[in-house]
Every structure is written in structure tokens, then in C-alpha cells.
Design an enzyme around this catalytic site. Structure first.
Site, PDB file in Angstrom:
ATOM      1  N   ASP A 137       0.813  -1.239  -0.092  1.00 14.32           N
ATOM      2  CA  ASP A 137       0.085   0.081   0.099  1.00 14.32           C
ATOM      3  C   ASP A 137       0.796   1.476   0.095  1.00 14.32           C
ATOM      4  O   ASP A 137       2.044   1.212   0.387  1.00 14.32           O
ATOM      5  CB  ASP A 137      -0.859  -0.004   1.355  1.00 14.32           C
ATOM      6  CG  ASP A 137      -1.545  -1.067   1.291  1.00 14.32           C
ATOM      7  OD1 ASP A 137      -2.176  -1.803   0.435  1.00 14.32           O
ATOM      8  OD2 ASP A 137      -2.375  -1.242   2.366  1.00 14.32           O
ATOM      9  N   TYR A 186       5.910  -9.904   7.105  1.00 14.00           N
ATOM     10  CA  TYR A 186       5.826  -8.367   7.128  1.00 14.00           C
ATOM     11  C   TYR A 186       6.461  -7.941   8.551  1.00 14.00           C
ATOM     12  O   TYR A 186       6.329  -8.769   9.454  1.00 14.00           O
ATOM     13  CB  TYR A 186       4.373  -7.879   6.999  1.00 14.00           C
ATOM     14  CG  TYR A 186       4.058  -7.567   5.606  1.00 14.00           C
ATOM     15  CD1 TYR A 186       4.025  -6.460   4.958  1.00 14.00           C
ATOM     16  CD2 TYR A 186       3.303  -8.739   4.806  1.00 14.00           C
ATOM     17  CE1 TYR A 186       3.744  -6.126   3.612  1.00 14.00           C
ATOM     18  CE2 TYR A 186       2.771  -8.405   3.891  1.00 14.00           C
ATOM     19  CZ  TYR A 186       3.051  -7.295   3.075  1.00 14.00           C
ATOM     20  OH  TYR A 186       2.522  -6.985   1.841  1.00 14.00           O
TER      21      TYR A 186
END
Lengths: 249, 249
Positions: free
Chosen positions: A51, A109
Site C-alpha cells: 500500500d 511483514y
């Protein structure tokens, strides 16, 4: 020949990985640099979108090109045309049938947090300040609740179209680290795939549960009903970094 | 009343601490913010200048103002008008006779290095990449040569006007750290004062000696003669951070 590149980027200045109409993306900058480096247009596919504002240390992408550049020289070749905040760090030839998106088996992540009543300008590009961060042991206990195979529909930003919202989270690891002499908390999340906003909503909920403002029961209800409003807020993008993509089982 | 502020900044966008005619400095931004916050012009003095591009986690500065803001509230008061890359992190009232520059007893700088054949975009604002970084133990051995009281004239950029170029370096500490999952080497230098460019030239020479390209003898000769060309290069500003200023003996 299919080239694979491992790339790192500081996402601060970009509208995410994927090309956008009115904003600059990492994909656009990389494709532009490859055009300059190779003299031919290529379309780059990544392991997944990141994103707007999200960083990467180990994003993996591929493209097809009939050029004479040896794969291991491709990073130096393209880095000459990339801005400083995007770097190709490794290059190799794809094995038969390899696709950086479809062949990905697991991703990790990292979400970075630090405690304090003031922003720290040397941390604030890559980590998010929390005024009252729960104890690490409480965060570690709460982390267990996210591991396993669950329907993560409630964690997913509305409007995304995916076949299934069931994902397997292999591990949520909460560790204390020192960055530039400052203590931070890093939350490493490894799974077989992630929905849009999923890690950021998960970290928000992790903090809520560790702080005692939410419970294991309310999380369970979110898994069962898929209702977004049962969960806490989505954490800011800048704290998130795609650390690693693994292609072997 | 004399206010003291501890401030942190990402120096990337600034021409250093001190006000400049044609470039934006940290001092200028801070004085502008104080004017907005307090409605009165103040002149801020820091413990010392930091060069263009150098960062700070613990710069200390002071100013005199007749305002009703309690010293401990001054950071929140001024932060509202500061850009994100400069933050006041602590405020207090100066003791009698305190001057952030003249009362400083010792300062600690940190210089950050990482090894690699590619830049890392998540480190490259605050650390400098070295292709072949010597072993930590060799850097630690070489570090001893800089400790003690020496004439650091050779380490000083020409054109600076100081009464004496003799300084005492209390400690040069070389440590391995992890930043954002990447190993880095941090060189912490503590001394009673530093000449312009001194730490950056010191780190360049430290690497040369640890790598075996320079010797303790050539360093000794530089101390004795004050000749700048006996030393290695001045390292880039972005790797340097002013970590701490101490006012007690």
C-alpha cells in the site's frame, strides 16, 4: 528469459507498489528505469502490492525480456536509473513456471512501534509512536490469538475482491529491538498471504487486546462474523515493511 | 527566564544547525516556530553547530524569554509549529549561569556504517554503506588510537578559527547493532569537544587503519604535524548523529 529481482524501497514518497493514474508508484519508477536501462518496455509483476507509504526490504518481482544482461548484473544495470529510495539488491533467472505473485508460498511483514510522548524524527519514517505501549509479554500473549488458519474478512478493507478471505498466519513474533539507540517493538507476521490492510488492522487489534481494551472473545467474534467494526483501527502505513517473500515450501 | 530544550532532528533537509543566508537551517526553523508559539522573537543558542546533513537525537539549546509557558510544556508548545523532522523532546529551566554551549562538558556522536554492495533505502538516510567493512575487532583495536588528549588539527577542515585544536576523546566505542533487521556498525565517540569535521575524518581514518591501509605511525605523525593530507577522507555527513550532550562533570 524471465528475470527475477529482489528490491528494497522506502515507501514514503510512493502511492504503493501498483501503478496509479495520478500518483507515482514503485512499479512505475521501476518500469521506467528498466526502459532506460534495457531500451525496451517491460511489464513488472511483484509478489503482491504494497500500500501507499509501506516499505520493503525484500519485495520480489519478475519481468520477461530478451536482452543480453546476465541476471546477476541486472540490479547494477537498473539501479543507475532508479531514484535513491528504490534499490534492486539481487537478480537471478526464474526457474521454469516461476511467477513472483502466484509462486509465493509465504511472506513476512514487520510492523514497528515505539513508545514515547514525543515523535522521534529518526524513527518516524519507519515506525509508529504509541503513547502507552503495552508490555512486550502482553503483546506476545495476544500475538498467539492471530496465529493459525482463520477467516480474516473482518481485517480486510471493504471493496477488495478476493475469492476467499481465509488465510493462514504461521507466526506472529513480537520482539524488542534497538534502533538508533532507541528501544522499539517489532511485530513480525508470517503467513501464506495477506488481505488488503490485514497486517495493519491485526497490529491495531493486537495492541487493543494486550492493553485489555479488547478480548480474545471479541476477536473470535470478528473471525466468525467478518464484521470490520468489531476490530480496532487500521495502523498507519509507514510502520509497515515487507521483509521477505519465500518461494520454497 | 532561560529555557533549555533538548531537540532531535533528521538533518537530511537542512544546511546544518546554524542560520545560513541561502539555505534553511535547524536554528532558523526553530526560531521561526518559537516566534509563532510565543509571539516574540528569540535567539536560540545550541551546544554546538552540527554540519549540513548531520542528525541529532540529543542536541541541547537554550533561549531567554519572558513568557508564561512552563518549561516542561515548552516542547508541546513549539512542536505544533515545527516541521515533522525537528522535534523538541524535553524542556526545563536553566540553572544559574547555564549556557548550552559554554557549559557543555562532553558530547557523544554516533557514526553509522553498513556493509554491502548495494545501498539499502531504509538505512541510507542515517548510515553510510562501505563495500568492504573491516572486522569489528579490527575497528575496535584501531579505535584505541584516537582516545586520549591529542592535537586534532589534522582532523579539522581548513578555514575554521579556534583557539586550540587540542581535544580530549574519552572513548571511541565500536558496536555491532541491528537496524531494521540489517546489521550495522555504530561508532560512538565521546569527547570534551569536537572540531569542525573531526568525527567524520576520525571515522574515515579509523576504517583506513582497521583495513591496514594506514598505520598507527601515520596517525601519530598526523597528530604531531597537523597535516590534513596524512589522513583519509572525511566521511559523508548523513552517517553522523549527535546523540548526547552532558553538562555534569
Amino acid at each position: 528469459m524471465r528475470y527475477v529481482l529482489k528490491i528494497a524501497y522506502d515507501g514514503t514518497s510512493y502511492a504503493g507498489w501498483q501503478r496509479q493514474k495520478n500518483a507515482v508508484s514503485v512499479q512505475q519508477r521501476l518500469e521506467e528505469a528498466l526502459l532506460q536501462a534495457l531500451g525496451t518496455e517491460v511489464k513488472v509483476t511483484a509478489s503482491g502490492r504494497t500500500d501507499a507509504g509501506v516499505h520493503a526490504l525484500g519485495q520480489v518481482c519478475h519481468f520477461d525480456a530478451e536482452v543480453s544482461v546476465p541476471p546477476e548484473k541486472m540490479p547494477d544495470c537498473v539501479n543507475r536509473f532508479l531514484p535513491d529510495d528504490i534499490r534492486a539488491i539481487k537478480g537471478w533467472q526464474a526457474e521454469d513456471g516461476f511467477d513472483s505473485n502466484r509462486s509465493a508460498k509465504r511472506k513476512t511483514y514487520c510492523y514497528r512501534l515505539y513508545e514515547g510522548d514525543k515523535e522521534n524524527p529518526l524513527l518516524s519514517r519507519y515506525a509508529v509512536r504509541i503513547e502507552n505501549l503495552p508490555e512486550v509479554s502482553l503483546l506476545q500473549d495476544a500475538a498467539r490469538l492471530f496465529e493459525g488458519t482463520h477467516d480474516f474478512k473482518a481485517f480486510c478493507a471493504s471493496g477488495s475482491s478476493v475469492k476467499t478471505t481465509v488465510r493462514t498466519v504461521y507466526e506472529v513474533k513480537v520482539v524488542k529491538e534497538q534502533v538508533f539507540s532507541q528501544p522499539i517493538i517489532s511485530v513480525y507476521v508470517t503467513g501464506n498471504g495477506f488481505l488488503y490492510n490485514m497486517v495493519r488492522t491485526m497490529v491495531g487489534e493486537l495492541i487493543e487486546i494486550a492493553a485489555g481494551r479488547k478480548t480474545a472473545d471479541s476477536l473470535q467474534k470478528a473471525y466468525e462474523t467478518g464484521e470490520r467494526n468489531l476490530l480496532g483501527k487500521t495502523m498507519a502505513a509507514k510502520g509497515l515493511t515487507l521483509v521477505d517473500v519465500v518461494y520454497q515450501d
